[in-house]
Design a protein around this motif. Structure first.
Motif, PDB file in Angstrom:
ATOM      1  N   ILE A   1       1.024  -1.158   0.019  1.00 14.80           N
ATOM      2  CA  ILE A   1       0.057   0.084  -0.014  1.00 14.80           C
ATOM      3  C   ILE A   1       1.082   1.232   0.021  1.00 14.80           C
ATOM      4  O   ILE A   1       1.881   1.291   0.875  1.00 14.80           O
ATOM      5  N   SER A   2       0.572   2.183  -1.042  1.00 13.37           N
ATOM      6  CA  SER A   2       1.238   3.273  -1.029  1.00 13.37           C
ATOM      7  C   SER A   2       0.627   4.728  -0.904  1.00 13.37           C
ATOM      8  O   SER A   2      -0.670   4.403  -1.440  1.00 13.37           O
ATOM      9  N   PHE A   3       1.115   5.652  -0.197  1.00 20.26           N
ATOM     10  CA  PHE A   3       0.223   6.849  -0.239  1.00 20.26           C
ATOM     11  C   PHE A   3       1.259   7.838   0.050  1.00 20.26           C
ATOM     12  O   PHE A   3       2.449   7.632   0.570  1.00 20.26           O
ATOM     13  N   ALA A   4       0.757   9.088  -0.047  1.00 23.12           N
ATOM     14  CA  ALA A   4       1.522  10.443   0.143  1.00 23.12           C
ATOM     15  C   ALA A   4       0.834  11.278   1.320  1.00 23.12           C
ATOM     16  O   ALA A   4      -0.300  11.364   1.363  1.00 23.12           O
ATOM     17  N   THR A   5       1.678  11.783   2.004  1.00 19.84           N
ATOM     18  CA  THR A   5       1.097  12.664   3.241  1.00 19.84           C
ATOM     19  C   THR A   5       1.937  13.756   3.496  1.00 19.84           C
ATOM     20  O   THR A   5       3.099  13.863   3.359  1.00 19.84           O
ATOM     21  N   ALA A   6       1.362  14.815   4.331  1.00 16.53           N
ATOM     22  CA  ALA A   6       2.134  15.918   4.926  1.00 16.53           C
ATOM     23  C   ALA A   6       1.811  15.661   6.234  1.00 16.53           C
ATOM     24  O   ALA A   6       2.282  16.787   7.020  1.00 16.53           O
ATOM     25  N   SER A   7       1.179  14.664   6.959  1.00 20.20           N
ATOM     26  CA  SER A   7       0.941  14.699   8.208  1.00 20.20           C
ATOM     27  C   SER A   7       2.169  14.372   9.088  1.00 20.20           C
ATOM     28  O   SER A   7       2.802  13.226   8.858  1.00 20.20           O
ATOM     29  N   THR A   8       2.568  15.345  10.004  1.00 24.47           N
ATOM     30  CA  THR A   8       3.860  15.106  10.580  1.00 24.47           C
ATOM     31  C   THR A   8       3.715  13.700  11.551  1.00 24.47           C
ATOM     32  O   THR A   8       4.621  13.090  11.899  1.00 24.47           O
ATOM     33  N   ALA A   9       2.435  13.475  12.075  1.00 21.77           N
ATOM     34  CA  ALA A   9       2.327  12.379  12.942  1.00 21.77           C
ATOM     35  C   ALA A   9       2.634  10.936  12.014  1.00 21.77           C
ATOM     36  O   ALA A   9       3.096   9.937  12.690  1.00 21.77           O
ATOM     37  N   LEU A  10       1.867  10.955  10.821  1.00 23.79           N
ATOM     38  CA  LEU A  10       2.279   9.686  10.046  1.00 23.79           C
ATOM     39  C   LEU A  10       3.481   9.619   9.698  1.00 23.79           C
ATOM     40  O   LEU A  10       4.166   8.489   9.654  1.00 23.79           O
ATOM     41  N   ILE A  11       4.198  10.706   9.270  1.00 18.00           N
ATOM     42  CA  ILE A  11       5.652  10.828   9.072  1.00 18.00           C
ATOM     43  C   ILE A  11       6.440  10.363   9.980  1.00 18.00           C
ATOM     44  O   ILE A  11       7.501   9.477   9.904  1.00 18.00           O
ATOM     45  N   ALA A  12       6.082  10.786  11.615  1.00 21.50           N
ATOM     46  CA  ALA A  12       6.867  10.189  12.620  1.00 21.50           C
ATOM     47  C   ALA A  12       6.618   8.831  12.847  1.00 21.50           C
ATOM     48  O   ALA A  12       7.649   7.993  13.196  1.00 21.50           O
ATOM     49  N   ALA A  13       5.433   8.310  12.536  1.00 19.54           N
ATOM     50  CA  ALA A  13       5.352   6.846  12.823  1.00 19.54           C
ATOM     51  C   ALA A  13       5.968   5.960  11.712  1.00 19.54           C
ATOM     52  O   ALA A  13       6.534   5.002  12.096  1.00 19.54           O
ATOM     53  N   ALA A  14       6.053   6.528  10.408  1.00 20.24           N
ATOM     54  CA  ALA A  14       6.987   5.622   9.416  1.00 20.24           C
ATOM     55  C   ALA A  14       8.395   5.708   9.590  1.00 20.24           C
ATOM     56  O   ALA A  14       8.954   4.904   9.131  1.00 20.24           O
ATOM     57  N   ASP A  15       8.709   6.845  10.156  1.00 19.10           N
ATOM     58  CA  ASP A  15      10.122   7.328  10.165  1.00 19.10           C
ATOM     59  C   ASP A  15      10.811   6.147  11.200  1.00 19.10           C
ATOM     60  O   ASP A  15      11.981   5.556  11.153  1.00 19.10           O
ATOM     61  N   VAL A  16       9.837   5.399  12.091  1.00 17.72           N
ATOM     62  CA  VAL A  16      10.565   4.458  13.007  1.00 17.72           C
ATOM     63  C   VAL A  16       9.960   3.116  12.674  1.00 17.72           C
ATOM     64  O   VAL A  16       9.760   2.340  13.388  1.00 17.72           O
ATOM     65  N   ASN A  17       9.566   2.995  11.654  1.00 16.15           N
ATOM     66  CA  ASN A  17       8.973   1.671  10.910  1.00 16.15           C
ATOM     67  C   ASN A  17       7.939   1.130  11.841  1.00 16.15           C
ATOM     68  O   ASN A  17       7.826   0.085  12.143  1.00 16.15           O
TER      69      ASN A  17
END
Length: 135
Positions: A55-71
């Protein structure tokens, strides 16, 4: 006075095989991602693409980016219906920040702001159900 339903009028629920789940995911473009934020469960709608069993998506959400940054472990859910059948698919996996993919070109954003990061969910499990409402 309670009423009773005639026999065989309830929708039939079928469990979907993983290949069937991916087929249904390719028919939709909007889903929900569930993740942990500040020790609480959070859920966000996203426009997505399902290709090559990710599943791929694009986001500007800092919360989602932080979650993805730590796998982070996440849950993704998408569903739909056509008036006769309804379906629901749940993908459990890990979110990671990735480079834009060819699937990313198929994503139509819900909102105008620029999406700054691309996130991919690599599944650990995929389950789904199909509800036949025609019976």
């Amino acid at each position: 006075m309670p009423t009773s339903n005639p026999p065989n009028t309830f929708p039939v629920t079928l469990l979907l095989e993983p290949d069937q789940c991916w087929s249904w995911l390719q028919h939709s473009r909007t889903g929900r991602i569930v993740f942990i934020r500040d020790s609480a469960i959070d859920i966000r709608p996203v426009n997505y693409a399902a290709q090559e069993r990710v599943i791929s998506f694009a986001t500007a959400s800092t919360a989602l980016i932080a979650a993805a940054d730590v796998n982070e472990s996440v849950v993704f859910e998408a569903d739909g219906h056509d008036g006769w059948t309804a379906w629901s698919v749940i993908v459990r996996g890990h979110a990671t920040i990735t480079a834009p993919t060819p699937a990313g070109s198929e994503i139509r954003p819900m909102f105008a702001p620029a999406k700054t990061h691309h996130i991919t969910i690599t599944p650990t499990s995929v389950t789904g159900r199909l509800f036949d409402q025609a019976r």
